[in-house]
Motif scaffolding. Structure first.
Motif: not given
Lengths: 315, 933, 66
Positions: B859, B873, B877, B881, B896, B901, B907
């Protein structure tokens, strides 16, 4: 132009006096003609330092990221678009800002003027679209339109897109400009010619990173060129490293660049670095019908995931 | 998994079935076969390859196709020389694993189960019996399935479109629709096969993509049935952008030019002209058929089939067969496409699971845990194992030299070769070596990590190493198998790949898998048919379920409907459903309640439910969105101005209440596609054709002398609904087609309501006086934006929710723990809504039943000091996440959630600041591989 | 130039193209040995930096597939 300066001073004074802002960011006369400097006024008594003319090219949005205080900021069309980008990218909040919008007729390129007069310049004044340059025993009058920065000459967003107060009536936007003539010329080249073109283009680069430092988009705590784990770019002026820097910088600006020209203005060796960012700006326009910094509600196309994004390149 | 196995009989009853099976011999020991294919290479017997519809050859020992599961070879005993004539025996000689078993015999197997799911599929219609198309005679007449193989990169022509007669590229291809469907004359299939219009368009578009603009693709059809989600847009794009030509005509005969093998078709155009046109190739869009074997199976299992040989089901229990405890999914229950089949399969799993709920977590074996060794601070001590895979790798790649080379690489402590790395004794040996040599990173150069990585990771676990201290490189599928003619280059490549893997391995670190408990409560939003079915699905599997409904009544839009297309009374069934919901002690119903907030994520959501006069805070593990859609109110055709103009639901109200006004209707018309399939709202509302046809029949039944008209663009009575269309025509309902640029005109003169429409057969405008006009208006979603934000799930351009995957994930969102069913997904009739609700419950139960979620170690993680807070990010996503930290020293910085994830790295690549790292595929690790080039 | 062989670096998505390359192997499709595959978890993981890094390391072509 002096009425613009008066207006800016008046607003700055009022904002500082009534506590609307803690600081006003504008321009003051530089130590040399044709280069005005950013000016941070915190005391209402000092607003007289603020000026306005066609040498206010610096993008003041560059001074905003992560500021905590309330700020009055002078913004041309391009600056305002970078302010929008900053707000969208959480670099500053809208509530912190009092945007003093300035309709802009373009900034002059000091290099073009120097080249045109060919002598040392001691002072510059302007009126009615004319620039009067004086020096030791000479005076020369130039047409402002011909002395504009390349990006200003093709600018289609001269009026601020966001502001709390605009200091004058909007100026007419340019419509019959070809924004991408230079990019198209490069696109039309065969691979070898294009290779040579870029090789010559970057030949003089000394990797001083002035373009990066002047760019309001470059606010990362650590730039990729300074990372060591892993090290993406070598520290020398090796051609490959230089290209890697310029390519990646352009990618980082994709969909975010407002073509404010800060990078080119800052380059000490006069590389037209906008060629890279403009190619990506053109692609974003064509693929996503996108212009950076026009709306507070939409994130740049490369920041968003949409199942229906164009995917004609996948076959 | 039992392959090559057939059901003989099922005895017993729900909860306690005995299933008798016959397992046919594979003649290959499945446990020993490594799928290397040495046998097929040496097998001398070539036979037509069924998978490629006979367009290519395979061997008598074979795997059906490259993706087959299990990837184990089998001998086709009809052709095998050894089994038929006791000669040859090549495969036994060359099999490096000694897996060939010529003496295997059919085996009888009995299984004790609580419930059964039937998914036997369908058979493509065989057009050999159709004289007029001469499929068996003309080489360039192919079925759509054959064309599918021709288009496939893994097919007989590697995706290059060529015609069978001469291998030339055709530049003119025609598709003929409804072959073996909607046809009582040439075959016995009166139903519509529901999938062929869409696949024909897809084939035409892909063929044009492969071939370029030089290909002229024409589709000959009767009604274009693109009623699925986003299908109409695909049709529009095929027509307007890809340039596929659509001809509304049923082609009578094909004749072949004996010289060129081109095909000549004679057909009647829409305006009645006869055209003769030549094509290089003709594709027959064959329909879905139920084979006699399946009919026989149904008989053996005591499962009732309908008139068209599809399994008989009920709209309110769409996957239950006539025999309790036996469920059905896929095309065996009626013609359907992939999304619908996937929905049904999850629904069947849900129903089958309800029967088994009380036995959950019995019959479970758990494994002994081995203590994991801490390696922190140790320098890498890499062990490299290079697999020979019998001769599969070693026959091309010089394995000993690769091993010797590996020993010279930095941090490599040990390197050796294995004959078969995946065999149990080798695995045990590797575990011993890891301990003995104190290795702390393992590289295996063998086959593909996609199938074998978990196996080797298990070996690491058994040796006390964290399973992420493993790197695999593929020197078989990507090397020895594909570079046979250049062994030197293949060996060089193997060395490079090993070097890349070793360099990466030196940088890998042990990774932790976080554990998270799952709240067993389920929340269902929306108390319509879909919401109630979903709630019942969860509750019957034993999970406390909370059903919220914004109005004061359960039942949703179904309360306004009269009958299903199968004739079931909707009010009666909905009332039954409401009672069942109210009586179920696992279900708590919240009336006049809306969702006011959502916090948390999969397994651990918290919401505020806002009721009429109270607020409730609810903690739950999963959410099902079943918020439905509405009938739109039209602004055209005098709606709202003349009381004789009604929407479909308003007409249903008359039927429901048995309004005497119905008997006075002497002339009635229905206008289809009111607000659907138009520029502003391009989708087909799916249910309206069937609805209008059904209502038209009902009017005719009340008053056979009444004139009843349906003004339509394409009649989309898909699947077995087609029989209603047939029935309506037989009853004398008149169908008049109009085009979107020449819509009917409705007017009132002196109190007389009339509609004017251009008749496509007569080619002139007709004027029809009316007593009643029904507008089949579009189904439109409510404003879902708030809910979409709550659960961070996307909406499409039309305002419907976007599911995780159009085909494979139709009842769930990309956001974990949030599921979807009913009209919130797309317009659909009751049977499909119920099935999707059961499917959503089924998918939700797969989470709830786990009780604990383990995250993957692979992850993304952020380093807050480098984060610029730009939010790329968070915005990018697809699984929501990343989010901004709200408190603590890193407030404002992105972090995160490892539970959400998926480890895709989007990201990481998008982070300009270099603040995100992907465990297992981090920048320095990938760069190390590039550096090793 | 006659015996020049390009060095190709392929960044393949684990879920599709990497699997496709596996299947090409299962089907014994033959192709030149000039490719070196870097498996990535998704083409979303692909960064322009990787492409540039591969070129810097002497790749003649970079292939991203997913």
């Amino acid at each position: 132009m002096s009425e613009y300066a008066e207006k800016i001073r008046g607003i700055a004074k009022k904002l500082l006096d009534d506590g609307t802002v803690d600081m006003v960011i504008g321009f003051r006369k530089g130590t040399m003609p044709l280069i005005n400097e950013p000016c941070f006024v915190k005391d209402a008594a000092k607003v007289d330092a603020l000026v306005w003319d066609s040498s206010c090219g610096v993008n003041l949005a560059n001074y905003l990221p992560k500021r905590k205080e309330k700020i009055g900021v002078v913004a041309k069309g391009c600056d305002s678009r970078n302010i929008v980008t900053h707000i969208v990218e959480n670099q500053i909040t809208r509530e912190q800002l009092y945007i003093i919008g300035v309709p802009c007729t373009g900034m002059v390129d000091r290099r073009k003027i120097r080249l045109a007069v060919g002598k040392e310049i001691l002072s510059v004044s302007e009126a009615d679209g004319k620039i009067t340059v004086t020096g030791d025993g000479y005076e020369e009058v130039l047409d402002k339109q011909e002395m504009l920065q390349d990006n200003c000459a093709i600018c289609i967003h001269r009026n601020p897109v966001i502001s709390d107060e605009v200091i004058a009536d909007p100026v007419e936007e340019q419509t019959d400009v070809d924004r991408y003539a230079d990019v198209k010329a490069v696109e039309a080249m065969d691979p070898e010619a294009r290779w040579n073109h870029f090789e010559q283009l970057l030949d003089g680069c000394i990797r001083c990173y002035a373009c990066r430092n002047a760019c309001p988009l470059c606010y990362c705590p650590t730039c990729f060129v300074d990372e060591s784990q892993p090290q993406w770019v070598g520290k020398s002026v090796d051609k490959t490293d230089t290209r890697t820097f310029h390519f990646l910088r352009a990618y980082h600006c994709a969909g975010r660049c407002t073509d404010c020209g800060a990078c080119e203005r800052a380059c000490p060796v006069g590389i037209p670095v906008r060629q890279f960012t403009k190619k990506l700006e053109k692609d974003c326009k064509e693929l996503f019908d996108w212009e950076a910094g026009m709306s507070l509600d939409v994130r740049p196309p490369l920041d968003t995931y949409r199942p229906e994004d164009p995917d004609e390149f996948i076959k | 998994m039992l392959t090559k196995t057939e059901i003989e009989s099922i005895s017993g009853e729900v909860g306690n079935f005995s299933v008798n099976l016959t397992k046919q011999p594979r003649y290959v020991d499945q446990d020993l076969c490594v799928g290397c294919g040495a046998c097929a290479e040496k097998c001398p017997k070539k036979i037509p390859d069924d998978y490629n519809t006979g367009l290519s050859k395979r061997k008598a020992i074979y795997v059906e196709y490259a993706q087959a599961v299990p990837l184990k070879y089998a001998i086709d005993d009809r052709y095998c020389i050894k089994l038929q004539k006791d000669k040859c025996g090549n495969c036994e000689k060359v099999c490096p694993a000694g897996a060939i078993r010529y003496d295997q015999k059919p085996e009888q197997v009995t299984l004790e189960v609580g419930s059964v799911v039937l998914a036997p599929g369908f058979k493509p219609f065989d057009p050999q019996g159709l004289d007029s198309y001469k499929y068996s005679e003309y080489k360039n007449v192919v079925t759509s399935l054959e064309f599918e193989r021709i288009l496939s990169a893994s097919g007989p022509t590697h995706g290059h479109v060529t015609r069978p007669s001469d291998g030339e590229e055709p530049t003119k291809i025609a598709w003929l629709q409804c072959i073996g469907s909607r046809d009582m004359n040439k075959c016995d299939n009166p139903y519509c096969s529901a999938v062929c219009c869409m696949y024909a368009i897809k084939e035409a578009v892909i063929a044009k993509e492969h071939q370029g603009d030089s290909l002229e693709a024409s589709i000959f059809f009767m009604d274009m049935r693109t009623h699925g989600k986003d299908f109409e847009t695909f049709y529009d794009n095929a027509r307007n952008k890809a340039g596929v030509r659509f001809v509304r005509s049923r082609v009578h005969t094909i004749t072949e030019d004996p010289e060129t093998k081109d095909l000549e078709m004679r057909y009647v155009t829409e305006d009645g002209k006869i055209e003769v046109e030549k094509f290089h190739m003709v594709v027959l869009s064959v329909g879905l058929d139920i084979s006699p074997e399946l009919v026989e199976l149904a008989g053996k299992l005591d499962v009732t089939l309908g008139a068209n040989r599809f399994a008989d089901t009920d709209s309110f229990s769409p996957v239950a067969t006539s025999r309790e405890g036996i469920y059905v999914c896929g095309a065996f229950a009626g013609p359907k496409d992939i999304p619908q089949a996937v929905v049904d399969s999850s629904a069947a799993a849900s129903c089958a699971g309800q029967v088994l709920a009380s036995a959950r977590n019995t019959c479970i074996k758990s494994k002994e845990k081995i203590e994991e060794k801490a390696i922190k601070g140790e320098p890498p001590r890499i062990g490299v194992f290079v697999c020979k895979c019998g001769i599969n790798i070693a026959g091309v790649v010089d394995v000993p030299s690769v091993v010797e080379y590996a020993k010279t690489l930095p941090f490599v402590e040990y390197a050796s070769e294995n004959l078969y790395s995946c065999s149990q004794d080798t695995q045990d040996g590797m575990a011993e070596l890891i301990k003995e040599k104190n290795l702390n990173r393992i590289v295996v150069a063998a086959c593909t990590p996609k199938t074998h990585e978990p196996l080797f990771q298990e070996t690491l676990i058994n040796a006390g190493l964290n399973k992420y201290l493993f790197e695999m490189t593929n020197i078989r599928n990507h090397d020895s198998w594909v570079h046979k003619a250049t062994p030197d280059l293949a060996t060089e490549k193997a060395r490079d790949l090993v070097r890349m893997a070793v360099q990466k391995a030196a940088l890998i670190a042990p990774l932790a898998e976080a554990e998270l408990s799952v709240n067993p409560n389920g929340l269902v939003i929306g108390g319509g048919v879909a919401g109630m079915a979903a709630a019942l699905g969860l509750a019957k599997q034993g999970y406390p379920t909370h059903l919220i409904e914004k109005s004061s009544q359960l039942g949703g839009k179904a309360l306004a409907l009269h009958k299903t297309w199968k004739g079931e009374d909707i009010q009666e069934n909905v009332a039954k459903m409401i009672k069942e919901v109210e009586d179920n002690e696992n279900i708590t119903v919240y009336m006049e309640t809306e969702l006011a907030s959502v916090d948390g994520f999969v397994g651990n959501f918290t919401s505020t439910l806002k009721g009429k006069d109270k607020e409730t805070t609810l903690e739950y593990g999963v959410a099902v969105v079943a918020t439905g859609a509405d009938e739109s109110k039209p602004t055209e055709y005098l709606y709202g101005q003349d009381e004789r103009v009604r929407t479909s639901l308003e007409m249903d109200k008359l039927f429901k209440e048995n309004d005497p006004a119905l008997d006075k209707i002497q002339s009635a018309a229905f206008i289809q596609c009111v607000g659907s399939r138009e520029p502003g709202r391009p989708y087909c509302s799916r249910v309206c054709c069937t609805h209008s046809v059904d209502s038209a029949i009902a009017l005719k039944e009340r008053n056979p002398d009444a004139n009843v008209y349906i003004l339509y663009r394409d009649i989309r009575t898909y699947g077995e609904r087609e029989l209603l269309y047939k029935k309506a025509r037989e009853a004398g309902v008149l169908f008049i087609r109009y085009s979107v640029d020449n819509k009917p005109i409705v007017s009132v003169n002196d109190g007389n309501l009339t509609v004017q429409v251009k008749d496509h057969v007569l080619q002139q405008t007709v004027e029809i006086p009316l007593d009643a006009l029904t507008l089949a208006t579009a189904i439109t979603p409510p404003d879902n934006s708030k809910m979409a934000q709550f659960y961070k799930v996307p909406l499409n351009d039309s305002g419907y929710y976007v599911e995780r995957h159009a085909k494979l994930g139709p009842s769930e969102f990309a956001t974990d723990g949030v599921f979807l069913c009913g009209l919130a997904h797309y317009p659909k009739p009751i049977d499909e809504s119920v099935a999707q609700a059961q499917a959503a419950a089924s998918r939700a139960v797969t989470l709830l039943a786990r009780e604990k979620i383990f995250t993957s170690g692979t992850v993304a993680v952020t380093s807050p000091a480098n984060c610029s807070e730009c939010g790329v990010c968070v915005s990018l996503c697809p699984y929501s996440a990343p989010s901004f930290t709200t408190e603590g020293p890193f407030a404002g910085k992105a972090s995160i959630n490892p539970v959400l994830c998926k480890g895709c790295g989007l990201c990481v690549a998008s982070c300009r600041s270099g603040a995100i790292h992907l465990n297992g595929f981090d920048n320095n690790q990938i760069l190390a591989m590039i550096d090793a080039l | 130039m006659a015996d020049w062989e390009p060095k190709i670096v392929a960044f393949l998505c684990n879920w599709c193209s990497y699997g496709a390359a596996d299947l090409a192997g299962v089907s014994r499709m033959q192709y030149p040995a000039n490719i070196r595959v870097v498996r990535i978890p998704c083409t979303g993981r692909m960064s322009p930096k990787f492409a540039l890094a591969a070129f810097r390391k002497g790749a003649d072509a970079v292939w991203v597939s997913g």
